[in-house]
Write a protein that holds these residues in place. Structure first.
Motif, PDB file in Angstrom:
ATOM      1  N   PRO A 116      38.563  35.720  47.066  1.00  0.00           N
ATOM      2  CA  PRO A 116      38.598  36.120  45.657  1.00  0.00           C
ATOM      3  C   PRO A 116      37.326  35.694  44.929  1.00  0.00           C
ATOM      4  O   PRO A 116      36.735  34.655  45.233  1.00  0.00           O
ATOM      5  CB  PRO A 116      39.831  35.389  45.111  1.00  0.00           C
ATOM      6  CG  PRO A 116      40.661  35.059  46.309  1.00  0.00           C
ATOM      7  CD  PRO A 116      39.681  34.826  47.406  1.00  0.00           C
ATOM      8  N   ARG A 133      45.704  35.889  36.710  1.00  0.00           N
ATOM      9  CA  ARG A 133      44.247  35.915  36.528  1.00  0.00           C
ATOM     10  C   ARG A 133      43.941  35.547  35.075  1.00  0.00           C
ATOM     11  O   ARG A 133      44.304  36.280  34.151  1.00  0.00           O
ATOM     12  CB  ARG A 133      43.699  37.305  36.866  1.00  0.00           C
ATOM     13  CG  ARG A 133      42.185  37.401  36.756  1.00  0.00           C
ATOM     14  CD  ARG A 133      41.699  38.825  36.888  1.00  0.00           C
ATOM     15  NE  ARG A 133      40.256  38.899  36.675  1.00  0.00           N
ATOM     16  CZ  ARG A 133      39.601  40.014  36.402  1.00  0.00           C
ATOM     17  NH1 ARG A 133      40.267  41.160  36.318  1.00  0.00           N
ATOM     18  NH2 ARG A 133      38.299  39.996  36.224  1.00  0.00           N
ATOM     19  N   GLU A 167      34.177  38.225  35.871  1.00  0.00           N
ATOM     20  CA  GLU A 167      34.136  37.733  34.488  1.00  0.00           C
ATOM     21  C   GLU A 167      34.398  36.230  34.453  1.00  0.00           C
ATOM     22  O   GLU A 167      35.216  35.747  33.684  1.00  0.00           O
ATOM     23  CB  GLU A 167      35.164  38.464  33.617  1.00  0.00           C
ATOM     24  CG  GLU A 167      34.750  39.859  33.203  1.00  0.00           C
ATOM     25  CD  GLU A 167      34.991  40.910  34.270  1.00  0.00           C
ATOM     26  OE1 GLU A 167      34.140  41.807  34.421  1.00  0.00           O
ATOM     27  OE2 GLU A 167      36.020  40.849  34.954  1.00  0.00           O
ATOM     28  N   GLY A 227      39.084  38.021  32.314  1.00  0.00           N
ATOM     29  CA  GLY A 227      38.977  39.463  32.461  1.00  0.00           C
ATOM     30  C   GLY A 227      38.017  40.021  31.426  1.00  0.00           C
ATOM     31  O   GLY A 227      37.320  39.274  30.724  1.00  0.00           O
ATOM     32  N   ASP A 236      35.726  36.210  40.731  1.00  0.00           N
ATOM     33  CA  ASP A 236      35.934  36.831  39.428  1.00  0.00           C
ATOM     34  C   ASP A 236      34.611  37.280  38.817  1.00  0.00           C
ATOM     35  O   ASP A 236      33.734  36.452  38.562  1.00  0.00           O
ATOM     36  CB  ASP A 236      36.630  35.850  38.466  1.00  0.00           C
ATOM     37  CG  ASP A 236      37.481  36.584  37.448  1.00  0.00           C
ATOM     38  OD1 ASP A 236      36.958  37.513  36.809  1.00  0.00           O
ATOM     39  OD2 ASP A 236      38.667  36.242  37.320  1.00  0.00           O
ATOM     40  N   GLN A 240      45.483  42.432  32.078  1.00  0.00           N
ATOM     41  CA  GLN A 240      44.649  42.187  33.249  1.00  0.00           C
ATOM     42  C   GLN A 240      45.015  40.921  34.007  1.00  0.00           C
ATOM     43  O   GLN A 240      44.361  40.584  34.984  1.00  0.00           O
ATOM     44  CB  GLN A 240      43.174  42.100  32.822  1.00  0.00           C
ATOM     45  CG  GLN A 240      42.648  43.410  32.257  1.00  0.00           C
ATOM     46  CD  GLN A 240      41.165  43.344  31.958  1.00  0.00           C
ATOM     47  OE1 GLN A 240      40.704  42.466  31.236  1.00  0.00           O
ATOM     48  NE2 GLN A 240      40.409  44.267  32.514  1.00  0.00           N
ATOM     49  N   GLY A 243      47.831  40.498  35.656  1.00  0.00           N
ATOM     50  CA  GLY A 243      48.715  40.797  36.779  1.00  0.00           C
ATOM     51  C   GLY A 243      50.151  41.048  36.382  1.00  0.00           C
ATOM     52  O   GLY A 243      51.018  41.209  37.249  1.00  0.00           O
ATOM     53  N   LEU A 278      41.678  33.941  40.588  1.00  0.00           N
ATOM     54  CA  LEU A 278      40.490  34.780  40.529  1.00  0.00           C
ATOM     55  C   LEU A 278      40.813  36.207  40.942  1.00  0.00           C
ATOM     56  O   LEU A 278      41.860  36.489  41.534  1.00  0.00           O
ATOM     57  CB  LEU A 278      39.389  34.202  41.434  1.00  0.00           C
ATOM     58  CG  LEU A 278      38.987  32.747  41.170  1.00  0.00           C
ATOM     59  CD1 LEU A 278      37.838  32.348  42.078  1.00  0.00           C
ATOM     60  CD2 LEU A 278      38.634  32.528  39.710  1.00  0.00           C
ATOM     61  N   TYR A 279      39.885  37.105  40.653  1.00  0.00           N
ATOM     62  CA  TYR A 279      40.035  38.528  40.980  1.00  0.00           C
ATOM     63  C   TYR A 279      40.064  38.700  42.494  1.00  0.00           C
ATOM     64  O   TYR A 279      39.196  38.190  43.211  1.00  0.00           O
ATOM     65  CB  TYR A 279      38.867  39.299  40.375  1.00  0.00           C
ATOM     66  CG  TYR A 279      38.986  40.798  40.465  1.00  0.00           C
ATOM     67  CD1 TYR A 279      40.101  41.473  39.974  1.00  0.00           C
ATOM     68  CD2 TYR A 279      37.971  41.548  41.043  1.00  0.00           C
ATOM     69  CE1 TYR A 279      40.196  42.844  40.042  1.00  0.00           C
ATOM     70  CE2 TYR A 279      38.054  42.926  41.114  1.00  0.00           C
ATOM     71  CZ  TYR A 279      39.166  43.573  40.617  1.00  0.00           C
ATOM     72  OH  TYR A 279      39.248  44.936  40.696  1.00  0.00           O
ATOM     73  N   ARG A 280      41.056  39.443  42.997  1.00  0.00           N
ATOM     74  CA  ARG A 280      41.296  39.506  44.434  1.00  0.00           C
ATOM     75  C   ARG A 280      40.643  40.701  45.130  1.00  0.00           C
ATOM     76  O   ARG A 280      40.842  40.893  46.329  1.00  0.00           O
ATOM     77  CB  ARG A 280      42.809  39.519  44.713  1.00  0.00           C
ATOM     78  CG  ARG A 280      43.497  38.260  44.223  1.00  0.00           C
ATOM     79  CD  ARG A 280      44.971  38.250  44.548  1.00  0.00           C
ATOM     80  NE  ARG A 280      45.579  37.014  44.070  1.00  0.00           N
ATOM     81  CZ  ARG A 280      45.572  35.862  44.734  1.00  0.00           C
ATOM     82  NH1 ARG A 280      44.973  35.795  45.910  1.00  0.00           N
ATOM     83  NH2 ARG A 280      46.142  34.796  44.229  1.00  0.00           N
ATOM     84  N   ARG A 281      39.907  41.502  44.360  1.00  0.00           N
ATOM     85  CA  ARG A 281      39.215  42.633  44.985  1.00  0.00           C
ATOM     86  C   ARG A 281      37.737  42.574  44.611  1.00  0.00           C
ATOM     87  O   ARG A 281      37.243  43.388  43.847  1.00  0.00           O
ATOM     88  CB  ARG A 281      39.836  43.953  44.529  1.00  0.00           C
ATOM     89  CG  ARG A 281      39.593  45.087  45.510  1.00  0.00           C
ATOM     90  CD  ARG A 281      40.251  46.351  45.018  1.00  0.00           C
ATOM     91  NE  ARG A 281      40.073  47.436  45.957  1.00  0.00           N
ATOM     92  CZ  ARG A 281      40.026  48.712  45.635  1.00  0.00           C
ATOM     93  NH1 ARG A 281      40.130  49.063  44.362  1.00  0.00           N
ATOM     94  NH2 ARG A 281      39.878  49.642  46.555  1.00  0.00           N
ATOM     95  N   PRO A 282      37.032  41.592  45.152  1.00  0.00           N
ATOM     96  CA  PRO A 282      35.647  41.361  44.714  1.00  0.00           C
ATOM     97  C   PRO A 282      34.738  42.534  45.050  1.00  0.00           C
ATOM     98  O   PRO A 282      34.950  43.250  46.027  1.00  0.00           O
ATOM     99  CB  PRO A 282      35.241  40.103  45.485  1.00  0.00           C
ATOM    100  CG  PRO A 282      36.118  40.111  46.694  1.00  0.00           C
ATOM    101  CD  PRO A 282      37.427  40.687  46.247  1.00  0.00           C
TER     102      PRO A 282
END
Length: 463
Positions: free
Chosen positions: A320, A177, A324, A180, A322, A157, A159, A287-291
């Motif tokens: 971004p 990232r 988690e 996760g 995250d 997770q 990337g 951070l997660y790029r698809r919030p």
């Protein structure tokens, strides 16, 4: 009632058999049966008695067989059901947004998956550390398991794999990232395991109050985590911040966005303390790029699904975030500690009625508290992992676990759940294969002529 006879472990059964003067092998053949056969042969041979005495002496010097732990079938079934639910929402969530993760406040079917996994981890730890021979060795093993989960999480997770329609791999350390799903489970597992190993009382348990006294230090730790979370969420000042996104198919400079905040105690997508802590400590590039808030009405014309930005979309829609993150994982640990309490009830109460009674008391309190807090303004929110969300989802997990326990371990309807039981016993493998797209990534590596001509395109995946 007959259906409420407690499940007896192997040690209890062996001790009861010894009281009756019966010993047994690990299989179905009893010692009494063997001795009867030997005595019947001794009448025909004078040496059989000597051999029998020798075999008895050899058996006396053999080490006793290791007791085999009895698995709690309902826990495997619950874990398998959670894995199946995860696969369902991951694959059908895009088609049915109603079961996909809630864009912000509220709870949908998908929002129960993570709390269920954490709850199950807590129950499992109570059974695993029921009898400890060495706390130091147990601690070392828990740390090793945690590191394994962290490494798996970073690999699958972080990337490193680029997903469907991309045969490349590798990740820029400046963009990886760090957190996760597996990383969150690893953190919750480690702290809960340390609590169970080191924060136990010596009190005898014969009632609900004595159970609370025995594990009072664990409850104090849960209270401390909850207080820390609420203090930081509602007490930290969130200043203005900015971020940038690269422009696709262009060599020009990335586009810069500014987000106006300057508030304290906000729980909306743009200016909450959960996101600020992650941006300050982890860095916004990690951070997660698809919030999930990109599916809100403010950020998508296809809400509650992803879609193009509205003309008046706020500046934070593409930032971004995250799900988690660090602060939200604090409450995730508390969910694991709640599961640990349910496991303690299994360990200390042997009667089915007592177990279900104590489970229902805890479950009712959690659900009522969660819903009451939601009505008072502390909304159920999976992304922030709000205190109300933790209470409500942990309570629902308790109800579901009690129902499965009643059906499988009490009433014995095990054949109906064999598939779920198998999935529960291989949960990590199924998660990696199904949720991390390992099978599609491998299959698309076999193509003819050009990478686009692969099995996935042939069956309509990734087209």
């Amino acid at each position: 009632m007959a259906m409420y006879e407690p499940i007896r472990g192997r040690d209890e059964e062996e001790e009861e058999k010894k009281k009756r003067g019966v010993e047994c092998f690990s299989g179905d053949v009893h010692v009494d049966d063997v001795e009867m056969a030997v005595h019947s042969r001794s009448s025909a041979s004078g040496t059989s008695k000597i051999e029998d005495e020798g075999s008895k002496q050899r058996r006396l010097h053999q080490p006793p067989p290791k007791p085999q732990s009895q698995r709690l079938v309902s826990l495997d079934v619950f874990r398998g059901l959670t894995v199946a639910l995860m696969i369902l929402v991951d694959n059908a969530g895009g088609v049915l947004p109603a079961i996909n993760h809630s864009p912000w406040n509220g709870v949908t079917l998908a929002d129960f998956v993570m709390p269920f996994f954490l709850f199950i981890v807590g129950v499992s730890l109570a059974l695993t550390y029921k009898k400890l021979s060495c706390s130091t060795v147990a601690t070392r093993k828990a740390i090793v398991r945690t590191l394994k989960l962290l490494i798996l999480g970073l690999f699958f997770q972080g990337g490193f794999l680029h997903g469907i329609n991309d045969l490349t791999y590798g990740v820029d350390i400046e963009q990886i990232r760090w957190l996760g799903i597996l990383q969150r489970i690893a953190i919750a597992y480690l702290l809960t395991a340390l609590c169970e190993i080191w924060l136990k009382g010596v009190d005898n348990v014969n009632s609900g109050s004595s159970l609370l006294r025995k594990y009072r230090f664990q409850w104090f730790f849960a209270l401390m985590l909850t207080t820390l979370y609420l203090f930081l969420l509602y007490g930290l000042y969130v200043p203005d911040w900015e971020y940038q996104i690269p422009i696709k198919a262009s060599s020009s400079a990335p586009k810069m966005f500014s987000v106006k905040c300057g508030v304290r105690g906000d729980t909306e997508p743009a200016c909450n303390a959960v996101g600020m802590i992650d941006r300050k400590i982890l860095g916004i590039n990690h951070l997660y790029r698809r919030p999930v808030y990109a599916r809100t009405e403010q950020c998508s014309i296809n809400s509650p699904d992803y879609g193009p930005l509205p003309s008046d979309a706020p500046s934070w829609c593409q930032a971004p975030f995250d799900p988690e993150g660090l602060l939200s994982s604090v409450m995730a640990i508390v969910t694991c500690l709640v599961g640990l309490h349910y496991g303690h009830i299994i360990v200390h109460f042997k009667d089915h009625k007592d177990r279900i009674f104590h489970w229902m008391i805890t479950t009712s309190c959690l659900i009522l508290l969660g819903l009451s807090l939601d009505l008072c303004g502390m909304h159920l929110n999976k992304v922030l992992y709000s205190f109300s969300y933790m209470c409500f989802t942990a309570g629902v997990a308790g109800i579901l676990f009690a129902a499965i326990y009643l059906m499988v371990d009490v009433c014995g309807y095990r054949r109906l759940t064999l598939v779920m039981e198998w999935m529960g016993m291989h949960a990590l493998m199924i998660y990696i294969i199904a949720a991390c797209n390992i099978v599609p990534v491998v299959l698309q590596g076999f193509y003819w002529g050009r990478p686009q001509n692969n099995i996935l395109r042939l069956i309509g995946i990734g087209s």
